[in-house]
Design a protein around this motif. Structure first.
Motif, PDB file in Angstrom:
ATOM      1  N   GLY A  83     -66.574  24.259 -14.976  1.00 34.90           N
ATOM      2  CA  GLY A  83     -67.746  23.864 -15.765  1.00 34.90           C
ATOM      3  C   GLY A  83     -67.731  22.402 -16.149  1.00 34.90           C
ATOM      4  N   ASP A 183     -69.439  29.601 -12.018  1.00 32.46           N
ATOM      5  CA  ASP A 183     -69.466  28.832 -13.268  1.00 32.46           C
ATOM      6  C   ASP A 183     -70.437  29.452 -14.276  1.00 32.46           C
ATOM      7  N   ARG A 192     -69.888  24.275 -20.646  1.00 29.44           N
ATOM      8  CA  ARG A 192     -70.954  23.432 -20.075  1.00 29.44           C
ATOM      9  C   ARG A 192     -71.954  23.026 -21.163  1.00 29.44           C
ATOM     10  N   TYR A 196     -72.816  19.309 -22.316  1.00 28.34           N
ATOM     11  CA  TYR A 196     -74.212  18.859 -22.372  1.00 28.34           C
ATOM     12  C   TYR A 196     -74.458  18.115 -23.684  1.00 28.34           C
TER      13      TYR A 196
END
Ligand code: AMP
Length: 243
Positions: A83, A183, A192, A196
């Motif tokens: 990820g 993922d 993830r 972000y």
């Protein structure tokens, strides 16, 4: 009863705008943005279909390399499965190649723009391009600007699909249960999401300052979100057709 003529007028207006853009040989270039679970891939595909845009997804480009087990794919696979973001040395050449394959740029006298694609045995010029999954860092945003400037094109609009964290987590639960992606396990998607927040959110600020950012509410159904995005894009197209 009033709704149908209004829809008809709207679609006629869009048709006219599209003709104006075609006549001026103008393409619309869009970046679509969203956290994992925001639905950016789904929306990008639908928009590409609706407006006849090229859809370039860096995630898809990378997954293709992994599937073919190319040297790039072998380097990217473990990083993607964790990820994490793959390095710019991997993703930038891939994107550059995807863009250049469709550019190097328009010789105004050439019958076939290199961005043209073949459809039913005949050259076909898409109305624009939608980039999905790139940029994910401010440095990638600067790279994208550079790549586009080399192609004598520019980004017209960055659409950010905004979904509250709680709703993202709910969708992630759902997606982890049905997705075949390595993922898309719950832990990896949470990682993830954190990435972000840390690395990709600053890109929104970058585009906000340059006046290109349009944020749409993506918390509802797919059809509601796409309706909001279309309103934004049609305004962008309208303005571009006028200039
Ligand atoms: P996506 O399909 O956009 O969710 O991307 C899937 C995975 O591909 C990401 O989690 C990253 O590992 C990798 N990836 C896609 N685009 C980029 C990018 N612009 N920069 C770095 N890694 C990327």
């Amino acid at each position: 009863m009033k709704f149908i003529p209004a829809l008809f007028v709207l679609s006629c207006q869009n048709f006219v705008v599209s003709l104006q853009l075609k006549k001026k040989n103008v393409m619309i270039n869009i970046v679509i943005f969203g956290a994992p679970g925001a639905g950016k891939g789904t929306q990008a595909k639908l928009l590409a279909e609706k407006y006849d845009f090229l859809h370039i997804s860096t995630g898809d480009l990378l997954r293709q390399e992994v599937e073919l087990q190319t040297p790039i794919g072998q380097r990217a696979q473990a990083i993607m499965n964790r990820g994490d973001l793959v390095g710019d040395d991997i993703v930038v050449p891939l994107l550059g190649r995807a863009l250049e394959l469709r550019s190097t740029l328009p010789d105004p006298d050439a019958a076939l723009d290199p961005w043209d694609v073949e459809r039913n045995g005949a050259p076909h010029r898409p109305e624009g391009c939608i980039i999905d999954g790139f940029p994910r860092t401010v440095s990638q945003a600067q790279t994208l600007e550079f790549l586009f400037s080399r192609l004598k094109r520019k980004i017209d609009c960055v659409v950010a699909i905004d979904v509250p964290r709680d709703e993202l987590v709910r969708r992630i639960h759902e997606r982890a249960a049905i997705s075949g992606r390595a993922d898309d396990t719950e832990d990896v998607i949470r990682h993830r999401l954190d990435l972000y927040d840390q690395q990709t959110t600053p890109v929104l600020e970058y585009y906000s300052v340059s006046g290109l950012l349009a944020t749409v509410d993506g918390s509802g159904e797919i059809s509601e979100t796409i309706g909001r995005i279309c309103k934004t894009l049609e305004l962008v197209m309208h303005l571009k057709a006028k200039h």
